[in-house]
Design a protein around this motif. Structure first.
Motif, PDB file in Angstrom:
ATOM      1  N   GLN A   7       0.838  -1.207   0.000  1.00 29.52           N
ATOM      2  CA  GLN A   7       0.000   0.000   0.000  1.00 29.52           C
ATOM      3  C   GLN A   7       0.868   1.250   0.000  1.00 29.52           C
ATOM      4  O   GLN A   7       0.557   2.233  -0.679  1.00 29.52           O
ATOM      5  N   LEU A   8       1.952   1.238   0.761  1.00 35.32           N
ATOM      6  CA  LEU A   8       2.815   2.405   0.886  1.00 35.32           C
ATOM      7  C   LEU A   8       3.952   2.415  -0.133  1.00 35.32           C
ATOM      8  O   LEU A   8       4.804   3.292  -0.092  1.00 35.32           O
ATOM      9  N   ALA A   9       3.965   1.431  -1.021  1.00 29.95           N
ATOM     10  CA  ALA A   9       4.944   1.330  -2.112  1.00 29.95           C
ATOM     11  C   ALA A   9       6.381   1.147  -1.619  1.00 29.95           C
ATOM     12  O   ALA A   9       7.325   1.516  -2.305  1.00 29.95           O
ATOM     13  N   TYR A  10       6.542   0.544  -0.439  1.00 31.53           N
ATOM     14  CA  TYR A  10       7.878   0.118  -0.042  1.00 31.53           C
ATOM     15  C   TYR A  10       8.308  -1.070  -0.878  1.00 31.53           C
ATOM     16  O   TYR A  10       9.474  -1.259  -1.183  1.00 31.53           O
ATOM     17  N   ILE A  11       7.346  -1.914  -1.195  1.00 33.45           N
ATOM     18  CA  ILE A  11       7.534  -3.007  -2.141  1.00 33.45           C
ATOM     19  C   ILE A  11       6.317  -2.987  -3.058  1.00 33.45           C
ATOM     20  O   ILE A  11       5.299  -2.364  -2.735  1.00 33.45           O
ATOM     21  N   GLN A  12       6.416  -3.654  -4.171  1.00 35.70           N
ATOM     22  CA  GLN A  12       5.256  -3.830  -5.050  1.00 35.70           C
ATOM     23  C   GLN A  12       5.355  -5.220  -5.649  1.00 35.70           C
ATOM     24  O   GLN A  12       5.879  -5.417  -6.742  1.00 35.70           O
ATOM     25  N   LYS A  13       4.843  -6.167  -4.874  1.00 35.96           N
ATOM     26  CA  LYS A  13       4.911  -7.580  -5.240  1.00 35.96           C
ATOM     27  C   LYS A  13       3.554  -8.220  -4.974  1.00 35.96           C
ATOM     28  O   LYS A  13       2.841  -7.808  -4.061  1.00 35.96           O
ATOM     29  N   PRO A  14       3.209  -9.247  -5.728  1.00 31.79           N
ATOM     30  CA  PRO A  14       1.896  -9.878  -5.534  1.00 31.79           C
ATOM     31  C   PRO A  14       1.780 -10.593  -4.190  1.00 31.79           C
ATOM     32  O   PRO A  14       2.734 -11.185  -3.704  1.00 31.79           O
ATOM     33  N   LEU A  15       0.570 -10.507  -3.634  1.00 25.70           N
ATOM     34  CA  LEU A  15       0.251 -11.130  -2.360  1.00 25.70           C
ATOM     35  C   LEU A  15      -1.027 -11.932  -2.515  1.00 25.70           C
ATOM     36  O   LEU A  15      -2.022 -11.420  -3.026  1.00 25.70           O
ATOM     37  N   ALA A  16      -0.992 -13.179  -2.055  1.00 27.13           N
ATOM     38  CA  ALA A  16      -2.144 -14.063  -2.216  1.00 27.13           C
ATOM     39  C   ALA A  16      -2.496 -14.755  -0.908  1.00 27.13           C
ATOM     40  O   ALA A  16      -1.624 -15.047  -0.093  1.00 27.13           O
ATOM     41  N   LEU A  17      -3.789 -15.019  -0.750  1.00 24.19           N
ATOM     42  CA  LEU A  17      -4.295 -15.876   0.317  1.00 24.19           C
ATOM     43  C   LEU A  17      -4.610 -17.237  -0.285  1.00 24.19           C
ATOM     44  O   LEU A  17      -5.420 -17.329  -1.211  1.00 24.19           O
ATOM     45  N   TYR A  18      -3.980 -18.262   0.221  1.00 20.75           N
ATOM     46  CA  TYR A  18      -4.294 -19.631  -0.185  1.00 20.75           C
ATOM     47  C   TYR A  18      -5.403 -20.090   0.756  1.00 20.75           C
ATOM     48  O   TYR A  18      -5.159 -20.491   1.885  1.00 20.75           O
ATOM     49  N   ASN A  19      -6.633 -20.016   0.279  1.00 23.98           N
ATOM     50  CA  ASN A  19      -7.823 -20.190   1.104  1.00 23.98           C
ATOM     51  C   ASN A  19      -8.241 -21.661   1.181  1.00 23.98           C
ATOM     52  O   ASN A  19      -9.343 -22.036   0.783  1.00 23.98           O
ATOM     53  N   VAL A  20      -7.381 -22.486   1.718  1.00 22.66           N
ATOM     54  CA  VAL A  20      -7.630 -23.918   1.837  1.00 22.66           C
ATOM     55  C   VAL A  20      -8.871 -24.152   2.690  1.00 22.66           C
ATOM     56  O   VAL A  20      -8.971 -23.645   3.814  1.00 22.66           O
ATOM     57  N   ALA A  21      -9.833 -24.877   2.153  1.00 19.92           N
ATOM     58  CA  ALA A  21     -11.052 -25.260   2.871  1.00 19.92           C
ATOM     59  C   ALA A  21     -11.781 -24.057   3.468  1.00 19.92           C
ATOM     60  O   ALA A  21     -12.393 -24.151   4.533  1.00 19.92           O
ATOM     61  N   GLY A  22     -11.691 -22.906   2.801  1.00 17.42           N
ATOM     62  CA  GLY A  22     -12.387 -21.720   3.270  1.00 17.42           C
ATOM     63  C   GLY A  22     -11.793 -21.104   4.525  1.00 17.42           C
ATOM     64  O   GLY A  22     -12.441 -20.299   5.203  1.00 17.42           O
ATOM     65  N   TYR A  23     -10.540 -21.442   4.832  1.00 15.64           N
ATOM     66  CA  TYR A  23      -9.906 -20.975   6.062  1.00 15.64           C
ATOM     67  C   TYR A  23      -9.999 -19.461   6.224  1.00 15.64           C
ATOM     68  O   TYR A  23     -10.204 -18.962   7.339  1.00 15.64           O
ATOM     69  N   TYR A  24      -9.840 -18.717   5.145  1.00 16.12           N
ATOM     70  CA  TYR A  24      -9.811 -17.256   5.219  1.00 16.12           C
ATOM     71  C   TYR A  24     -11.143 -16.593   4.859  1.00 16.12           C
ATOM     72  O   TYR A  24     -11.198 -15.369   4.735  1.00 16.12           O
ATOM     73  N   ASP A  25     -12.211 -17.346   4.719  1.00 13.85           N
ATOM     74  CA  ASP A  25     -13.491 -16.754   4.315  1.00 13.85           C
ATOM     75  C   ASP A  25     -13.922 -15.588   5.215  1.00 13.85           C
ATOM     76  O   ASP A  25     -14.335 -14.537   4.731  1.00 13.85           O
ATOM     77  N   LYS A  26     -13.848 -15.771   6.521  1.00 12.29           N
ATOM     78  CA  LYS A  26     -14.296 -14.724   7.444  1.00 12.29           C
ATOM     79  C   LYS A  26     -13.374 -13.506   7.396  1.00 12.29           C
ATOM     80  O   LYS A  26     -13.836 -12.366   7.536  1.00 12.29           O
TER      81      LYS A  26
END
Length: 190
Positions: A122-141
């Motif tokens: 967000q602050l442009a210290y880095i600009q690299k892709p970020l992903a959530l691996y949402n195995v079995a809906g772990y990150y749904d909430k």
């Protein structure tokens, strides 16, 4: 993308689906000839990821603070094991060395690393892709909460949209490869 920084649990979780998910991600990274940057643990999902990668000769770059080496959780089989003084040093090196980031199921440390990378992007210290691996809906909430925070005006839509989310490792890595950074941060603008 050649090196992926993985954030994940020092536990395997109660459901075997999390370990199975870690193996699927490692297999997809291996198929794409990618290497692993991670927190150098021999335990939990961290150990699962490292062992899968090492088993077939992929490079595994582990970064760990001395305190965790002292309590014997370091994976001494890493291709390269870097011992640092603090967790802050560890996180910064992991951020520097990876070409992209995936947060797998994990606990407080994983969540902290996820949000730190979101902030650095967000602050442009880095600009690299970020992903959530949402195995079995772990990150749904968590995803629901991020959508709520965006709807309430505390997270900008473009920032929320930069977070790649899938339960399929191939889809995650494809979307990460297609990532285009926002070149100018949008600080404080409505």
């Amino acid at each position: 993308m050649k090196k992926i920084t993985i954030y994940c649990g020092s536990q395997k979780g109660k459901n075997p689906v999390y370990e199975e998910g870690a193996i699927r991600l490692a297999e997809e990274m291996i198929r794409r000839k990618m290497d692993l940057v991670y927190g150098a643990g021999k335990v939990g999902l961290m150990g699962v990821m490292a062992n899968q990668m090492l088993e077939v000769g992929r490079k595994v770059y582990g970064i760990i603070p001395q305190k965790l080496v002292d309590i014997e959780v370091a994976h001494h089989g890493c291709s390269e094991l870097t011992v640092v003084e603090t967790m802050r040093d560890r996180k910064w090196l992991m951020a520097e060395r990876g070409d992209g980031f995936i947060a797998m199921p994990g606990g407080i440390g994983t969540l902290e690393e996820l949000f730190e990378i979101m902030t650095l992007n967000q602050l442009a210290y880095i600009q690299k892709p970020l992903a959530l691996y949402n195995v079995a809906g772990y990150y749904d909430k968590l995803v629901d909460f991020l959508d709520f925070a965006a709807g309430e005006g505390f997270i900008k839509k473009y920032q929320r949209d930069l977070l790649i989310i899938s339960n399929d490792p191939g889809v995650l890595l494809d979307k990460m490869a297609a990532y285009e950074p926002k070149l100018e941060p949008d600080w404080g603008k409505g």
